[in-house]
Motif scaffolding. Structure first.
Motif, PDB file in Angstrom:
ATOM      1  N   THR A 146       0.833  -1.200   0.000  1.00  0.00           N
ATOM      2  CA  THR A 146       0.000   0.000   0.000  1.00  0.00           C
ATOM      3  C   THR A 146       0.871   1.256   0.000  1.00  0.00           C
ATOM      4  O   THR A 146       0.606   2.202  -0.737  1.00  0.00           O
ATOM      5  CB  THR A 146      -0.933   0.001   1.230  1.00  0.00           C
ATOM      6  N   GLU A 147       1.916   1.251   0.822  1.00  0.00           N
ATOM      7  CA  GLU A 147       2.790   2.412   0.920  1.00  0.00           C
ATOM      8  C   GLU A 147       3.509   2.686  -0.399  1.00  0.00           C
ATOM      9  O   GLU A 147       3.632   3.836  -0.822  1.00  0.00           O
ATOM     10  CB  GLU A 147       3.812   2.220   2.052  1.00  0.00           C
ATOM     11  N   GLY A 174      -3.585   4.440   2.278  1.00  0.00           N
ATOM     12  CA  GLY A 174      -3.028   5.190   3.409  1.00  0.00           C
ATOM     13  C   GLY A 174      -3.900   6.373   3.726  1.00  0.00           C
ATOM     14  O   GLY A 174      -4.924   6.226   4.384  1.00  0.00           O
ATOM     15  N   ASP A 175      -3.558   7.548   3.215  1.00  0.00           N
ATOM     16  CA  ASP A 175      -4.349   8.751   3.480  1.00  0.00           C
ATOM     17  C   ASP A 175      -5.334   9.057   2.351  1.00  0.00           C
ATOM     18  O   ASP A 175      -5.893  10.142   2.290  1.00  0.00           O
ATOM     19  CB  ASP A 175      -3.431   9.950   3.733  1.00  0.00           C
TER      20      ASP A 175
END
Length: 176
Positions: A56-57, A96-97
């Motif tokens: 994901t990162e 994430g965000d």
């Protein structure tokens, strides 16, 4: 005679050490295979590999550097935040965000509607686009949002998008 005995002992010691190393290597390979097989997947759409999968990162970082019109072919793993409750024709995945809107190539396959919360692997093309108010409202309606929430959508927005040609779903996703 003494030299022959010493040579025999060295040979025996060397063979014994090699057998121990081979046994340890075999045990290590079995352990590695067990870890790799820990998650069994069901495939939907085209066959994709569970190797060389971005986190994901990593995919979130790729998206940050993209502009509308840029594309990149990738495979990544992330948590499903939402699935279309009409047909399963799209899903939103955690970045994430942010979230990535995942659609399926040529509407060739659909996701189970209860997939939210599962971690899946998707393969396809990532891109950034400006989503119109009309499209945002359509997807909000599909997601079961209230009329007030839908009416509050008044501006286009930059969206992280993905067209998937295949998805790997953990066989035990209902248990997650």
């Amino acid at each position: 005679m003494k030299n022959v005995v010493i040579l025999c002992l060295i040979a025996i010691f060397t063979v014994a050490c090699n057998q121990t190393d081979k046994k340890q290597n075999d045990e290590s390979e079995i352990e590695t295979e067990s870890i790799a097989m820990a998650t069994e997947y069901s495939s939907i759409g085209d066959e994709i590999s569970s190797e060389d999968v971005m986190t994901t990162e990593e995919i979130a970082e790729k998206y940050k550097s993209m502009k509308p019109g840029d594309t990149i072919a990738i495979t990544f793993k992330s948590k499903v935040n939402a699935v279309c409750q009409n047909k399963g024709c799209w899903m939103k995945m955690d970045m994430g965000d942010a979230e990535s809107m995942v659609k399926f190539k040529d509407y060739g396959f659909f996701m189970p509607k209860d997939l939210a919360g599962a971690e899946v692997i998707v393969g396809g093309v990532a891109f950034v686009e400006e989503m119109s108010v009309e499209d945002q409202r359509h997807f909000a309606e599909d997601a079961g949002k209230s009329k007030e929430e839908i009416a509050a959508i008044t501006e286009p927005k930059r969206t992280l998008s993905f067209i998937s040609n295949g998805v790997l779903i953990p066989e035990d996703y209902q248990n997650q």
